[in-house]
Design an enzyme around this catalytic site. Structure first.
Site, PDB file in Angstrom:
ATOM      1  N   CYS A 164       0.805  -1.225   0.000  1.00 34.04           N
ATOM      2  CA  CYS A 164       0.000   0.000   0.000  1.00 34.04           C
ATOM      3  C   CYS A 164       0.836   1.273   0.000  1.00 34.04           C
ATOM      4  CB  CYS A 164      -0.941  -0.008   1.202  1.00 34.04           C
ATOM      5  SG  CYS A 164      -1.933  -1.510   1.296  1.00 34.04           S
ATOM      6  N   HIS A 304      -2.712   8.098   5.734  1.00 36.71           N
ATOM      7  CA  HIS A 304      -2.914   6.756   5.180  1.00 36.71           C
ATOM      8  C   HIS A 304      -4.339   6.318   5.514  1.00 36.71           C
ATOM      9  CE1 HIS A 304      -1.873   2.928   3.520  1.00 36.71           C
ATOM     10  NE2 HIS A 304      -2.039   2.293   4.658  1.00 36.71           N
ATOM     11  N   GLU A 315      -1.263   5.650  13.422  1.00 35.43           N
ATOM     12  CA  GLU A 315      -0.918   6.814  12.608  1.00 35.43           C
ATOM     13  C   GLU A 315      -1.186   8.097  13.382  1.00 35.43           C
ATOM     14  OE1 GLU A 315      -1.391   8.736   8.136  1.00 35.43           O
ATOM     15  OE2 GLU A 315      -2.751   7.130   8.740  1.00 35.43           O
ATOM     16  N   LYS A 336      -9.516   8.083   1.651  1.00 33.40           N
ATOM     17  CA  LYS A 336      -9.993   6.704   1.524  1.00 33.40           C
ATOM     18  C   LYS A 336     -11.431   6.566   2.018  1.00 33.40           C
ATOM     19  CE  LYS A 336      -5.514   4.309   1.892  1.00 33.40           C
ATOM     20  NZ  LYS A 336      -4.588   5.453   2.084  1.00 33.40           N
ATOM     21  N   HIS A 341      -9.702   1.957  -0.353  1.00 32.63           N
ATOM     22  CA  HIS A 341      -8.245   1.797  -0.335  1.00 32.63           C
ATOM     23  C   HIS A 341      -7.803   1.200  -1.668  1.00 32.63           C
ATOM     24  CE1 HIS A 341      -4.241   1.169   0.756  1.00 32.63           C
ATOM     25  NE2 HIS A 341      -4.361   0.481   1.865  1.00 32.63           N
ATOM     26  N   PHE A 400       1.731  -3.350   4.022  1.00 34.52           N
ATOM     27  CA  PHE A 400       2.054  -4.667   4.565  1.00 34.52           C
ATOM     28  C   PHE A 400       3.542  -4.948   4.337  1.00 34.52           C
ATOM     29  CE2 PHE A 400      -2.318  -7.030   4.241  1.00 34.52           C
ATOM     30  CZ  PHE A 400      -2.843  -6.173   5.181  1.00 34.52           C
TER      31      PHE A 400
END
Length: 414
Positions: A164, A304, A315, A336, A341, A400
């Site tokens: 991502c 994010h 975050e 998002k 996403h 990830f």
């Protein structure tokens, strides 16, 4: 040798909330959701049956039918985004410059749809019926490869695969290529089209996605106390980056400037972020150092913000660690919430959102923010866009594997 300045001259968003700059910004500014029931396959047996699809994408608008048939959907989206960006930049790639124009477009997953289709053919019809284009359609570098071929760009050509964080790493790496003098212009970004039976099932099994199937437009809820996972989206984002003097010499319109890029690794877990966002903290600090500015200079953060429990919590903690008490006065939003996403494309379309926010002096909202979470207590620009003068914007992407990337964009001042 003095490092070169890098400016943004073209934007190519292909997203669930709009294709092209006008539709994309209109949806962002009006808090419009692109999430709905999955139509790309029969999801009736999946626990998550919603996604953010691009309903009106027709590859024939951007390429010949024969070309499209030899591309996975993620490559089609990448090519479309690149062509939109190049047209927006007014950049003619010709014999005079093509060796100095490069492409760096990545994908987090690549051609998962092609993999599923051809595997089914293998099982049902045998190996002799598998397409000879199988491998060239699915490999993650083929967005960059096809863009280069179709547009004739012969400069640096590569791809990034960092889950991502892919789109942000791609733009940041392209920025550094130009700064080092290895290219005059780069087409950079990410593309993803993983809304299919297998990828969806995998994320469902990991319990990573929202199961708010009966209320899809309210399912993506970053930073909200009732968030229950991310909503998968598809799309692509490509930006045209140019060395400042190259852009000025051809009379290019300049949207803004890339001024900093940071990256780090969590070295912690294959999916979970490091506690309290420790890796994100180092990443954001690296971007600020790279830009040669102070933390106090950042006016807006595009988070994010995936709507996962630990992701949003950590975050938020990272932003507090970097910015201290000022964190509470910096607007932070997750786009998002509107388009889901986009995985490997997320950072690219979010960078475009930042550039447009700077241009329009407006903050895109975090929609579906209804129930405050004590662990997420910043100003998330809830539900409605807001006017604001933005000089410097920060965009974060975390993937990830513990991949972290942050870029800083600034209003162009000449």
């Amino acid at each position: 040798m003095q490092e070169k300045r890098v400016v943004v001259t073209g934007l190519g968003p292909v997203t669930p909330i709009g294709i092209g700059i006008g539709d994309y910004w209109d949806s962002l500014a009006n808090g419009r959701s692109g999430v709905g029931p999955i139509t790309l396959f029969d999801a009736s047996r999946h626990t998550t049956r919603i996604a953010a699809e691009i309903a009106d994408f027709d590859p024939a608008d951007y390429m010949e039918p024969g070309e499209a048939r030899r591309m996975d959907r993620f490559v089609q989206l990448a090519v479309a985004a690149a062509k939109i960006a190049v047209a927006d930049a007014g950049l003619d790639i010709d014999d005079g410059n093509r060796d100095r124009v490069g492409v760096l477009v990545g994908s987090g997953i690549g051609g998962s749809g092609t993999w599923e289709t051809q595997h089914r053919i293998l099982l049902e019809k045998g190996p002799g019926r598998v397409s000879p284009f199988f491998v060239p359609m699915l490999i993650a570098d083929m967005g960059s490869g096809q863009i280069s071929i179709l547009l004739g760009a012969r400069g640096p050509n590569l791809a990034v695969v960092t889950a991502c964080a892919t789109g942000t790493h791609a733009i940041g790496d392209a920025y550094n290529i130009i700064r080092r003098g290895e290219a005059d212009a780069m087409l950079a970004g990410g593309a993803e089209a993983a809304i299919g039976p297998l990828a969806t099932a995998g994320f469902c099994s990991a319990k990573a996605m929202s199961t708010r199937n009966d209320d899809p437009q309210r399912a993506s809820r970053p930073f909200d106390a009732q968030r229950d996972g991310f909503v998968m989206g598809e799309g692509a984002g490509v930006v045209v980056l140019e060395e400042l003097e190259f852009a000025k010499a051809r009379g290019a319109r300049i949207y803004g400037e890339i001024i900093g890029y940071g990256m780090s690794g969590d070295a912690y877990h294959i999916t979970a972020p490091a506690p309290d966002g420790e890796g994100a903290v180092r990443c954001i600090h690296a971007a600020i150092r790279s830009a040669g500015i102070n933390a106090e200079d950042v006016d807006y953060i595009n988070a994010h913000g995936t709507a996962t429990d630990l992701g949003d919590k950590y975050e938020t903690a990272a932003i507090k660690s970097v910015f201290g008490e000022r964190a509470y006065s910096i607007p932070v939003s997750s786009t998002k919430s509107m388009m889901g996403h986009l995985l490997g494309a997320a950072g690219a379309v979010e960078a475009i959102a930042c550039i447009l926010a700077i241009q329009h002096s407006a903050l895109p909202p975090t929609i579906n923010y209804e129930f405050p979470d004590p662990d997420c207590d910043l100003d998330y620009v809830p539900n409605e866009a807001r006017e604001a003068d933005i000089e410097v914007a920060l965009s974060n992407s975390f993937g990830f594997g513990g991949h972290n990337a942050s870029i800083l964009m600034r209003k162009f001042r000449g």
